[in-house]
Design a protein around this motif. Structure first.
Motif, PDB file in Angstrom:
ATOM      1  N   GLY A 431       0.855  -1.189   0.000  1.00  0.00           N
ATOM      2  CA  GLY A 431       0.000   0.000   0.000  1.00  0.00           C
ATOM      3  C   GLY A 431       0.883   1.228   0.000  1.00  0.00           C
ATOM      4  N   LYS A 432       0.252   2.386  -0.023  1.00  0.00           N
ATOM      5  CA  LYS A 432       1.026   3.632  -0.073  1.00  0.00           C
ATOM      6  C   LYS A 432       0.535   4.592   1.002  1.00  0.00           C
ATOM      7  N   ALA A 433       1.482   5.269   1.627  1.00  0.00           N
ATOM      8  CA  ALA A 433       1.118   6.256   2.640  1.00  0.00           C
ATOM      9  C   ALA A 433       0.521   7.493   1.969  1.00  0.00           C
ATOM     10  N   VAL A 434      -0.545   8.007   2.579  1.00  0.00           N
ATOM     11  CA  VAL A 434      -1.175   9.226   2.090  1.00  0.00           C
ATOM     12  C   VAL A 434      -1.188  10.234   3.235  1.00  0.00           C
ATOM     13  N   PHE A 435      -0.627  11.408   3.007  1.00  0.00           N
ATOM     14  CA  PHE A 435      -0.507  12.416   4.058  1.00  0.00           C
ATOM     15  C   PHE A 435      -1.663  13.410   3.972  1.00  0.00           C
ATOM     16  N   ILE A 436      -2.291  13.674   5.107  1.00  0.00           N
ATOM     17  CA  ILE A 436      -3.371  14.673   5.143  1.00  0.00           C
ATOM     18  C   ILE A 436      -2.865  15.859   5.953  1.00  0.00           C
ATOM     19  N   GLU A 438      -3.997  18.730   6.515  1.00  0.00           N
ATOM     20  CA  GLU A 438      -4.981  19.439   7.343  1.00  0.00           C
ATOM     21  C   GLU A 438      -5.085  18.829   8.746  1.00  0.00           C
ATOM     22  N   ASN A 439      -4.773  17.524   8.879  1.00  0.00           N
ATOM     23  CA  ASN A 439      -4.879  16.859  10.177  1.00  0.00           C
ATOM     24  C   ASN A 439      -3.582  16.910  10.985  1.00  0.00           C
ATOM     25  N   CYS A 440      -2.492  17.252  10.322  1.00  0.00           N
ATOM     26  CA  CYS A 440      -1.173  17.086  10.953  1.00  0.00           C
ATOM     27  C   CYS A 440      -0.943  18.110  12.066  1.00  0.00           C
ATOM     28  N   VAL A 441      -0.455  17.607  13.190  1.00  0.00           N
ATOM     29  CA  VAL A 441      -0.266  18.446  14.374  1.00  0.00           C
ATOM     30  C   VAL A 441       0.779  19.542  14.128  1.00  0.00           C
ATOM     31  N   VAL A 442       1.733  19.266  13.223  1.00  0.00           N
ATOM     32  CA  VAL A 442       2.740  20.286  12.907  1.00  0.00           C
ATOM     33  C   VAL A 442       2.051  21.492  12.266  1.00  0.00           C
ATOM     34  N   ASN A 443       1.080  21.221  11.428  1.00  0.00           N
ATOM     35  CA  ASN A 443       0.349  22.276  10.741  1.00  0.00           C
ATOM     36  C   ASN A 443      -0.685  22.942  11.656  1.00  0.00           C
ATOM     37  N   THR A 444      -1.430  22.144  12.409  1.00  0.00           N
ATOM     38  CA  THR A 444      -2.519  22.702  13.213  1.00  0.00           C
ATOM     39  C   THR A 444      -2.005  23.381  14.481  1.00  0.00           C
ATOM     40  N   ASP A 445      -1.012  22.757  15.138  1.00  0.00           N
ATOM     41  CA  ASP A 445      -0.550  23.284  16.423  1.00  0.00           C
ATOM     42  C   ASP A 445       0.786  24.023  16.336  1.00  0.00           C
ATOM     43  N   LYS A 446       1.417  23.939  15.179  1.00  0.00           N
ATOM     44  CA  LYS A 446       2.748  24.530  14.994  1.00  0.00           C
ATOM     45  C   LYS A 446       3.730  24.025  16.055  1.00  0.00           C
ATOM     46  N   PRO A 491      -0.289  10.601  16.043  1.00  0.00           N
ATOM     47  CA  PRO A 491      -0.986  10.809  17.307  1.00  0.00           C
ATOM     48  C   PRO A 491      -2.333  11.530  17.195  1.00  0.00           C
ATOM     49  N   THR A 492      -2.680  12.044  16.022  1.00  0.00           N
ATOM     50  CA  THR A 492      -3.871  12.887  15.976  1.00  0.00           C
ATOM     51  C   THR A 492      -5.147  12.067  16.117  1.00  0.00           C
ATOM     52  N   ILE A 493      -6.162  12.639  16.731  1.00  0.00           N
ATOM     53  CA  ILE A 493      -7.439  11.961  16.938  1.00  0.00           C
ATOM     54  C   ILE A 493      -8.601  12.854  16.514  1.00  0.00           C
ATOM     55  N   PRO A 494      -9.710  12.353  16.130  1.00  0.00           N
ATOM     56  CA  PRO A 494     -10.000  10.932  15.894  1.00  0.00           C
ATOM     57  C   PRO A 494      -9.429  10.449  14.565  1.00  0.00           C
ATOM     58  N   TYR A 495      -9.132  11.351  13.651  1.00  0.00           N
ATOM     59  CA  TYR A 495      -8.595  10.935  12.356  1.00  0.00           C
ATOM     60  C   TYR A 495      -7.105  11.163  12.299  1.00  0.00           C
ATOM     61  N   ARG A 496      -6.412  10.210  11.764  1.00  0.00           N
ATOM     62  CA  ARG A 496      -4.961  10.328  11.651  1.00  0.00           C
ATOM     63  C   ARG A 496      -4.601  11.223  10.470  1.00  0.00           C
ATOM     64  N   ALA A 497      -3.398  11.761  10.548  1.00  0.00           N
ATOM     65  CA  ALA A 497      -2.958  12.679   9.502  1.00  0.00           C
ATOM     66  C   ALA A 497      -2.219  11.946   8.401  1.00  0.00           C
ATOM     67  N   ILE A 498      -1.984  10.657   8.612  1.00  0.00           N
ATOM     68  CA  ILE A 498      -1.315   9.870   7.570  1.00  0.00           C
ATOM     69  C   ILE A 498      -1.899   8.463   7.639  1.00  0.00           C
TER      70      ILE A 498
END
Lengths: 526, 307
Positions: A431-436, A438-446, A491-498
């Motif tokens: 399978g292939k990793a897909v990055f989201i 919008e969910n990523c803590v680096v983007n949302t929480d800086k 670590p993101t909840i409820p949806y993962r960022a990857i």
């Protein structure tokens, strides 16, 4: 031959097979070497048949041995090798303690319509490309599911009890293992069968095997012409003890007739006969005397010949059906329609080649589910559509596929997961990793995170400069093997960022190229 | 000062030469005897085997006897995070772990335990890192950390992010904790060494990752039960693709070791060893701010030993 030696023989093999087979499922510490799995499961009929058709080789020819054994001795497979059969004998023994021994069994008519319909339906479905009924009814797979879903948690419970007691005394040889359940819906069918099989066997011996089990019915057809068989000679005083002792209810003692299609070769009748009239003898030596003494059997022989011919035809069909199912792989079989929102395809274990390959061969015995050290392999609910229920998939919320592990492909008895060396496994993209973003803590929480990249064994997920001094994930698709470590660690909840989207057909990933790292450090920089 | 350094270096050379011949126990007896308080805040060693560097380094910082007393229970916490062989440098060097355990017993420890909450499947990590057999061989107990039942809740009211966490039982029961990380590149925090190694004694790492990772790493230092000694293994150092690495090509043979009771100082020194600026490693200045240690190496008394 008439003696209890036969029964002891049967008991010896029954114990050998049920203990070794069950151990494979209960071995939560991975103590049984992977090479042993194939040896122990060599004779399991359905896995061996499916495996043989995928890759014909002596290594997969266990079912041929079972066919020969059945030609020679009747359905002794059902008494000495089949774990579900042996389990039923045990349950039947327990049942006997609660019900008056006399009158428990006794001759009963076979449910011919039902059993031949089930066998026929199983095969017709296979012809149309569905393995569902085999998955549902293969006795080894049923027993496998019992072991994984019911017996193993029980063992873990006692293990954990021991672990907590010993931990208080600072002994850690026995360690705690989380008892984690599977999706509730996946218990439905195993639970139903557990009740069915236990209830029937405790009350009526081998009624399940002689009514529902397609393997039992198939071998029963061959048993009609078996070389050695249970026979009742003229010394019989028609006392009926054999019929009462027969857990297959197949002895019509008034006519001195044994229904060979249902006799599982337990040999209980031989020992119990006070006239020593029951024996396990060669059919050839019987023929002459029998024809004179018992005119009834002539008609019976004719019927059994007809049924045998029909059986041979069915067996050919059975094998052919799987071939056809295999041929159907070239195009999408159309069964994979129910997919999760975020994933186009579910993820199948490395070595399973493609969704079609896997789904057409997996009988959901759940051996891989039990053996997977990270427990990423989980029985599915609707990932493969409702018809694929219980066939395992990789659930990256439960675990991830350990990069240096090949256990599932080493042990799969049906060839649904083909053997794959470690080197090939590490380059198999499931399978292939897909990055989201919008969910990523680096983007949302800086804030820094990098859990995904941290766990990535090929650095298909790398951290690249982002705003300020931050790093954010970036996926290089062709390096990704789809192990799901990133999805698991995210670590993101409820949806993962990857997350990992399955490959319909597994492909080869690009090998990460590296050159030697350089840093000259001959003195302290401080 | 120069004279002292000279003596240390002479001792180092002698020990390195003697190591090949002497029976370890004899040598260690001599070391344990010299347990005076050390004038050094940090000792950095370079050029020997992990075991020999530790022998010299611990001696220079006062001997194991100044950290472990007779009858004490010790936890040695290496990094066993990954299912890879020692040559990949993703886990602490097994020989170093074993040698530290030997020193603990030599100093009178009643028991030494080793554990880590691994990232890859734990039994494989314990086995393939070589640490399980090395630690057992040195007489330590290998303790599992694979289920939540081994952990206890802790609250850290002064923390900014990590207000509560669950820490392994053994950390409560131990009298002495020795932190033995391996120095590596880390994709999330740029570098991992002493401070970040404590992520292996807690259960829920995801909480850390989604609640300001660097702050959580710094906040952990607020827990009262601190390691008394940090030994950073910089023998094989992973320069990129960390913390797991993808091949031995990611490794340079740095053959170094940093020993200090101050984990902020040790990490600052470790960052410099990797050609990184300690200020760029988010958790180092944060831990410094919280008073967990001193990242200003020029304010410290450092012993630099070349073997």
């Amino acid at each position: 031959m008439r003696s209890s030696t036969l029964k002891r023989f049967r008991l010896f093999f029954a114990l050998l097979f049920i203990i070794s087979t069950t151990s494979l499922f209960l071995d939560f510490r991975g103590m049984i070497p992977e090479e042993m799995f194939g040896t122990i499961l060599y004779l399991q009929f359905v896995p061996s048949l499916i495996n043989f058709i995928t890759s014909p080789a002596i290594a997969a020819g266990g079912f041929l041995f079972v066919l020969i054994l059945t030609f020679a001795t009747g359905r002794t497979y059902c008494s000495a090798i089949c774990p579900l059969g042996i389990m039923q004998d045990a349950a039947s023994r327990v049942g006997g303690k609660y019900k008056k021994r006399f009158r428990r069994f006794g001759y009963g008519k076979p449910f011919n319509v039902l059993r031949y319909t089930i066998l026929g339906a199983t095969m017709i479905l296979l012809l149309t490309g569905g393995i569902y009924l085999v998955t549902l009814l293969d006795p080894y797979s049923i027993y496998g599911r019992f072991s994984t879903m019911f017996f193993k948690p029980l063992l873990l419970y006692f293990n954990n009890l021991a672990a907590s007691v010993l931990a208080n005394h600072n002994i850690f040889i026995v360690y705690n293992v989380d008892i984690r359940g599977y999706a509730i819906m996946t218990y439905l069918i195993p639970l139903l069968f557990l009740f069915l099989v236990l209830a029937l066997s405790m009350r009526r011996g081998r009624l399940y095997c002689n009514t529902v089990c397609p393997v039992g019915t198939l071998l029963g057809i061959i048993s009609k012409v078996s070389l050695f068989r249970i026979t009742i000679d003229n010394d019989c005083s028609r006392c009926g003890r054999c019929a009462v002792a027969c857990k297959a209810s197949c002895i019509d003692f008034l006519n001195r007739n044994v229904d060979l299609s249902r006799c599982v070769g337990c040999f209980n009748c031989i020992g119990i006969c006070p006239d020593k009239a029951v024996s396990f003898s060669s059919a050839i030596s019987l023929k002459a005397s029998e024809a004179v003494d018992n005119p009834v059997t002539d008609a019976a022989t004719d019927r059994s010949k007809r049924e045998f011919l029909a059986g041979t035809a069915l067996l050919t069909l059975f094998a052919g059906a799987i071939r056809v199912a295999r041929a159907g792989e070239v195009t999408d079989s159309g069964t994979i329609t129910t997919v999760r929102e975020e994933k186009n395809y579910p993820v199948t274990p490395p070595g399973s080649v493609s969704l079609n390959h896997f789904l057409n061969r997996c009988t959901a015995c759940s051996l891989c589910v039990a053996a997977c050290p990270t427990r990423v392999i989980q029985p599915s609910v609707r990932e493969y559509g409702i018809a694929g229920i219980m066939q395992p998939h990789l659930d990256f919320h439960k675990g991830f596929c350990n990069f240096d592990c090949t256990i599932c492909s080493d042990i799969c008895p049906t060839g649904a997961i083909m053997p794959l060396g470690l080197e090939a496994k590490q380059l198999t993209q499931i399978g292939k990793a897909v990055f989201i973003k919008e969910n990523c803590v680096v983007n949302t929480d800086k804030t820094d995170c990098g859990a995904c990249s941290e766990h990535c064994p090929t650095k298909a997920v790398e951290m690249v400069p982002f705003e300020e001094n931050l790093l954010i994930p970036e996926v290089t698709e062709d390096l990704c093997v789809g192990c799901g470590a990133c999805e698991y660690a995210c670590p993101t909840i409820p949806y993962r960022a990857i997350f990992v989207d399955g490959n319909k057909s597994h492909i080869e990933a690009r090998k990460p190229e590296t050159e030697r790292a350089v840093l000259d450090r001959s003195d302290f920089p401080f | 000062m120069k004279r002292r350094n000279f003596l240390k270096k002479t001792a180092a050379a002698g020990l390195a030469a003697g190591a090949a011949f002497s029976v370890g126990t004899h040598r260690l007896d001599i070391l344990a005897a010299d347990g005076d308080d050390s004038p050094y805040d940090l000792v950095a060693v370079m050029g020997g085997s992990p075991e020999a560097m530790f022998d010299i380094g611990i001696q220079s910082i006062g001997g194991m006897g100044s950290f472990v007393s007779s009858g004490q229970k010790v936890v040695v916490k290496p990094n066993i995070g990954w299912d890879v062989i020692p040559e990949r440098g993703a886990n602490t060097n097994p020989g170093l772990v074993a040698r530290i355990i030997e020193h603990c017993f030599r100093a009178g420890a009643s028991e030494v335990s080793v554990f880590d909450n691994t990232c890859d499947e734990w039994t494989r990590c314990y086995r393939n890192s070589g640490i399980e057999s090395a630690a057992r061989g040195a007489g330590a107990r290998i303790v599992p950390a694979n289920t939540e039942s081994y952990y206890r809740d802790v609250s850290l009211p002064e923390a900014r992010s990590l207000k509560t966490t669950q820490i392994h039982n053994l950390m409560f029961e131990a009298d002495v904790i020795i932190n033995v990380p391996v120095l590596k590149h880390h994709s999330g925090t740029r570098m991992t060494a002493a401070l970040k190694n404590m992520m292996g004694v807690v259960w829920d790492r995801r909480f850390w990752h989604r609640n300001n990772l660097n702050q959580c790493i710094a906040d952990y230092t607020l827990w009262e039960k601190k390691p008394c000694l940090h030994v950073i293994d910089a023998y094989r150092v992973m320069l990129r693709n960390g913390p797991r690495g993808i091949s031995v090509d990611d490794i340079v043979d740095m053959r170094a070791q940093i020993i200090s009771p101050d984990w902020v100082a040790a990490d600052a020194a470790a960052a410099l060893m990797m050609d990184m600026n300690p200020m760029q490693i988010g958790y180092i200045p944060l831990a410094h701010e919280l008073g967990a240690g001193n990242m200003q190496l020029e304010e410290l008394n450092i012993n630099r030993i070349q073997m």
